[in-house]
Design an enzyme around this catalytic site. Structure first.
Site, short mmCIF file in Angstrom:
data_model
loop_
_atom_site.label_atom_id
_atom_site.label_comp_id
_atom_site.label_asym_id
_atom_site.label_seq_id
_atom_site.Cartn_x
_atom_site.Cartn_y
_atom_site.Cartn_z
N LYS A 53 0.83 -1.21 0.00
CA LYS A 53 0.00 0.00 0.00
C LYS A 53 0.87 1.26 0.00
O LYS A 53 0.56 2.23 -0.69
CB LYS A 53 -0.95 -0.03 1.20
CG LYS A 53 -2.10 -1.02 1.02
CD LYS A 53 -2.78 -1.38 2.33
CE LYS A 53 -3.77 -2.51 2.09
NZ LYS A 53 -4.31 -3.10 3.31
N GLN A 97 -5.24 -2.15 9.48
CA GLN A 97 -4.92 -3.45 8.87
C GLN A 97 -5.42 -4.59 9.74
O GLN A 97 -5.12 -4.64 10.94
CB GLN A 97 -3.40 -3.55 8.65
CG GLN A 97 -2.97 -4.81 7.94
CD GLN A 97 -3.47 -4.87 6.50
OE1 GLN A 97 -3.40 -3.91 5.76
NE2 GLN A 97 -4.01 -6.02 6.12
N ASP A 120 -11.80 1.82 3.31
CA ASP A 120 -11.99 0.37 3.18
C ASP A 120 -13.46 0.03 2.92
O ASP A 120 -13.78 -1.06 2.47
CB ASP A 120 -11.53 -0.33 4.47
CG ASP A 120 -10.27 -1.16 4.24
OD1 ASP A 120 -9.95 -1.44 3.07
OD2 ASP A 120 -9.62 -1.53 5.23
#
Length: 287
Positions: A53, A97, A120
């Site tokens: 990322k 995460q 997300d």
């Protein structure tokens, strides 16, 4: 005849190229898109994902801020950090995460992210808007699947899509996306899972089969019919090899299209994360 391979690396690169002028346009207006990633603990797979990322941000010109916290981090400390990022105008996307260490309440932490920075797409506010057909941010992996189908000109409308897997990350949101009366959607959806009896009865009726159960090679050639489109979302490590939820070798000669693992859906997830981050930054200008 072998199935046509759906190249997720190629499509994800196309999407990133399309995002570059949008990022440059924002930078010209003194607004650099910013993504904050929180990593708790030292899970090796999570570290790889976070590094990828960061690289994607760097290539695109997006500001990347990583918070690597020890596995002993308390819930209150993590919530306090999310508060800081929620209030930081330089950050347009916040990503925690997963998985988190077991002592942390994953749901409470994800719900604490400002929905307008939830790139997300996991916050109940965003999932609720997705359900009624008015999304702000689409969850990255389901959106990546939809983009792959769309960009390979695989018609979804009026087709029977069978999704194997009912997770909040892929199966459920993807079903909501593809059932909408909208472009690259309008499908009839069946969701199968571990409680489904006679799985083959359902999978053999699919025009498009999406495997997202997290079970290595569970979809075999016997479970599909000729000409089906197969999207493999699974990434499983088996004896130091990455394999999908689809038994590729037994399926590739029956399917019309198929995604490989790796190189199929995986690269799309990060591309769509970048797209959501850029969109979030644009929203601060245009509302």
């Amino acid at each position: 005849m072998k199935a046509t391979l759906i190249d997720g690396k190629k499509v994800s690169q196309e999407i990133r190229e399309e995002l570059k002028p949008r990022v440059q346009n924002l930078i010209q207006q003194d607004l650099k898109p910013g993504l904050a990633v929180i990593l708790v603990g030292d899970d090796p797979a999570s570290q790889v994902y976070v590094r990828n990322k960061e690289k994607a941000c760097e290539k695109l010109g997006v500001y990347s801020l990583k918070h690597q916290l020890p596995s002993t981090t308390s819930q209150n400390d993590l919530l306090h950090l999310i508060d800081e990022l929620n209030n930081n105008p330089a950050i347009h996307g916040i990503l925690v995460q997963l998985p988190l260490p077991k002592h942390l309440d994953e749901k409470k932490i994800l719900y604490h992210i400002n929905p307008l920075k939830d790139v997300d797409g996991f916050h109940p506010y965003n999932l609720g808007r997705l359900m009624i057909g008015d999304p702000i941010f689409l969850p990255c992996t389901p959106w990546g699947v939809q983009e792959l189908l769309s960009r390979y000109q695989i018609d979804i409308s009026r087709k029977h899509v069978v999704i194997v897997g009912r997770s909040n990350i892929v199966g459920k949101p993807l079903s909501m996306m593809l059932v909408q009366k909208a472009k690259a959607a309008n499908a009839t959806i069946t969701i199968c899972h571990t409680g489904t009896e006679n799985l083959a009865q359902h999978t053999q009726m699919a025009d498009i089969l999406i495997a997202a159960a997290g079970s290595p090679k569970m979809i075999t050639g016997e479970l599909i019919r000729e000409g089906v489109v197969v999207i493999d979302v699974g990434i499983n490590k088996v004896e130091d090899k990455l394999v999908g939820d689809v038994d590729f070798d037994s399926v590739v000669d029956k399917a019309s299209f198929i995604t490989p693992v790796p190189g199929g859906v995986g690269p799309m997830t990060i591309a769509m994360l970048m797209a959501n981050t850029v969109k979030s930054a644009e929203r601060t200008l245009h509302g």
